[in-house]
Design a protein around this motif. Sequence first.
Motif, PDB file in Angstrom:
ATOM      1  N   GLU A   5      41.532   4.831  26.179  1.00  0.00           N
ATOM      2  CA  GLU A   5      42.711   4.024  25.820  1.00  0.00           C
ATOM      3  C   GLU A   5      42.772   2.561  26.304  1.00  0.00           C
ATOM      4  O   GLU A   5      43.184   1.716  25.497  1.00  0.00           O
ATOM      5  N   LEU A   6      41.868   2.271  27.377  1.00  0.00           N
ATOM      6  CA  LEU A   6      41.548   1.044  27.735  1.00  0.00           C
ATOM      7  C   LEU A   6      40.789   0.035  26.585  1.00  0.00           C
ATOM      8  O   LEU A   6      41.108  -1.114  26.161  1.00  0.00           O
ATOM      9  N   VAL A   8      40.871   0.763  23.257  1.00  0.00           N
ATOM     10  CA  VAL A   8      41.923   0.453  22.133  1.00  0.00           C
ATOM     11  C   VAL A   8      42.569  -0.691  22.535  1.00  0.00           C
ATOM     12  O   VAL A   8      42.799  -1.484  21.721  1.00  0.00           O
ATOM     13  N   ARG A   9      43.174  -0.411  23.781  1.00  0.00           N
ATOM     14  CA  ARG A   9      44.308  -1.577  24.103  1.00  0.00           C
ATOM     15  C   ARG A   9      43.422  -2.883  24.185  1.00  0.00           C
ATOM     16  O   ARG A   9      43.966  -3.927  23.992  1.00  0.00           O
ATOM     17  N   ALA A  10      42.185  -2.949  24.812  1.00  0.00           N
ATOM     18  CA  ALA A  10      41.616  -4.358  24.896  1.00  0.00           C
ATOM     19  C   ALA A  10      41.213  -5.026  23.515  1.00  0.00           C
ATOM     20  O   ALA A  10      41.337  -6.394  23.534  1.00  0.00           O
ATOM     21  N   ARG A  11      41.131  -4.143  22.554  1.00  0.00           N
ATOM     22  CA  ARG A  11      40.850  -4.702  21.089  1.00  0.00           C
ATOM     23  C   ARG A  11      42.157  -4.940  20.506  1.00  0.00           C
ATOM     24  O   ARG A  11      42.287  -5.538  19.261  1.00  0.00           O
ATOM     25  N   GLY A  12      43.336  -4.380  20.727  1.00  0.00           N
ATOM     26  CA  GLY A  12      44.559  -4.766  20.319  1.00  0.00           C
ATOM     27  C   GLY A  12      44.701  -4.068  18.850  1.00  0.00           C
ATOM     28  O   GLY A  12      43.963  -2.985  18.827  1.00  0.00           O
ATOM     29  N   ALA A  13      45.253  -4.736  17.956  1.00  0.00           N
ATOM     30  CA  ALA A  13      45.609  -4.017  16.517  1.00  0.00           C
ATOM     31  C   ALA A  13      44.417  -4.089  15.909  1.00  0.00           C
ATOM     32  O   ALA A  13      44.286  -3.031  14.862  1.00  0.00           O
ATOM     33  N   SER A  15      41.741  -2.428  16.647  1.00  0.00           N
ATOM     34  CA  SER A  15      41.357  -1.380  16.892  1.00  0.00           C
ATOM     35  C   SER A  15      41.776  -0.128  15.795  1.00  0.00           C
ATOM     36  O   SER A  15      41.472   1.110  15.762  1.00  0.00           O
ATOM     37  N   GLN A  27      36.637   3.743  18.782  1.00  0.00           N
ATOM     38  CA  GLN A  27      37.630   4.318  18.247  1.00  0.00           C
ATOM     39  C   GLN A  27      37.383   5.858  18.500  1.00  0.00           C
ATOM     40  O   GLN A  27      38.458   6.764  18.745  1.00  0.00           O
ATOM     41  N   TYR A  30      38.364   7.143  21.860  1.00  0.00           N
ATOM     42  CA  TYR A  30      39.671   7.429  22.018  1.00  0.00           C
ATOM     43  C   TYR A  30      40.162   8.691  21.502  1.00  0.00           C
ATOM     44  O   TYR A  30      40.880   9.340  22.083  1.00  0.00           O
ATOM     45  N   ARG A  34      41.525  12.241  23.472  1.00  0.00           N
ATOM     46  CA  ARG A  34      42.704  12.822  23.385  1.00  0.00           C
ATOM     47  C   ARG A  34      42.703  14.333  22.823  1.00  0.00           C
ATOM     48  O   ARG A  34      43.521  15.126  23.235  1.00  0.00           O
TER      49      ARG A  34
END
Length: 63
Positions: A5-6, A8-13, A15, A27, A30, A34
């Motif tokens: 999650e970190l 994906v969030r760090a790369r923003g959209a 990702s 990707q 992540y 999940r």
Amino acid sequence: RGLGELAVRARGARSLVSDGDELDDAQLLYLFTRADTIYGGSDEIERNIIAERVLGLPREARP
């Protein structure tokens, strides 16, 4: 799970899209983290089925 999650969030959209047919490492991390949460629940369900049907143990109490 937190690391995927970190990443994906760090790369923003950025990702959320792929540069071709394959996913990059962040990707994949992540998505697989999940899926691990689903696998964990499946194992627990299978153990309960074996305990109840094969070993004859009583059903787990439901809230």
